[in-house]
Enzyme design. Structure first.
Site, short mmCIF file in Angstrom:
data_model
loop_
_atom_site.label_atom_id
_atom_site.label_comp_id
_atom_site.label_asym_id
_atom_site.label_seq_id
_atom_site.Cartn_x
_atom_site.Cartn_y
_atom_site.Cartn_z
N ILE A 102 66.17 90.24 33.31
CA ILE A 102 65.14 89.85 34.47
C ILE A 102 64.39 88.89 34.18
O ILE A 102 63.61 88.99 32.96
CB ILE A 102 64.77 90.99 35.39
CG1 ILE A 102 63.83 90.49 36.64
CG2 ILE A 102 63.79 91.68 34.42
CD1 ILE A 102 63.63 91.70 37.57
N CYS A 103 63.76 87.96 34.93
CA CYS A 103 62.62 86.97 34.60
C CYS A 103 62.95 86.21 33.31
O CYS A 103 64.08 85.77 33.14
CB CYS A 103 61.37 87.84 34.60
SG CYS A 103 59.82 86.67 34.69
N GLY A 104 62.05 86.36 32.44
CA GLY A 104 62.02 85.39 31.49
C GLY A 104 63.07 85.66 30.49
O GLY A 104 63.38 84.95 29.54
#
Length: 209
Positions: A102-104
């Site tokens: 998730i995300c970065g």
């Protein structure tokens, strides 16, 4: 996959709110969550919480795990410190063991080449495009995406399933993980998501039924 152990990667600046929905329900439904760091030295999350990893990355064996979870962190975008976790994700996928990012962390997987041929999502398409990866044609504008994996390529080599999500979608991220690991059946999975993502109180009766 072996056993019911899920591994959560932890590192300085990791976004501690992103895996919370997933790890809480996994723990309550018979799964063990173990944290893995670059070393066993303490790390500090983006929220200022100090975490002592259960094991170091060089001790992590995909054969001992049913899932590797990678969360966002400032460090994904400021150098190669977390690149070893992306390489660990490659080892998991090559071994047929799922990975959820998730995300970065999705940018870390993009730099490792793991999103070049698989449906995926992230914060926005141009965030991943900035990594220079070759998977732009497979980007999906969705809260979370699961690529089921399976046999692929010459020789039919197995690859693990891959979950990706953007930074504002921890509930959708958890939903995909629950579906992948069979934590809830379809009806309860939908109800859980409606309750925690949409604040739909009527879904509570389905979960308790």
């Amino acid at each position: 996959m072996t056993g019911t152990t899920v591994h959560l990667a932890v590192y300085d600046t990791f976004a501690d709110w992103e895996p919370g929905f997933a790890t809480a329900q996994l723990t309550q439904h018979g799964h063990t969550v173990r944290t893995v760091g670059l070393t066993t030295a303490p790390v500090t999350t983006m929220g200022g919480v100090r975490v002592l990893p259960d094991l170091a990355l060089d001790e992590l064996d995909p054969g001992d795990s049913e899932l590797l979870i990678l969360t966002g962190a400032s460090l994904w975008d400021t150098g190669d410190t977390l690149a070893p976790f992306a390489r660990a994700a490659r080892a998991f996928l090559d071994a047929g063991v799922p990975v959820a990012a998730i995300c970065g962390a999705t940018a870390g997987l993009a730099r490792e080449g793991l999103l070049d041929g698989r449906p995926h999502t992230s914060a926005v398409s141009f965030y991943l495009a900035a990594t220079g990866y070759a998977g732009g044609a497979h980007y999906v504008d969705a809260d979370a995406v699961t690529d089921a994996g399976g046999d692929t390529g010459p020789g039919g080599a197995s690859r693990g399933a891959l979950v990706t999500a953007g930074p504002t979608e921890p509930a959708a991220f958890a939903r995909e993980i629950f579906g992948l690991l069979g934590v809830f059946g379809p009806e309860k999975l939908d109800a859980w998501y409606r309750l925690f993502h949409d604040s739909d109180a009527s879904a509570y009766e389905v979960l308790e039924g």
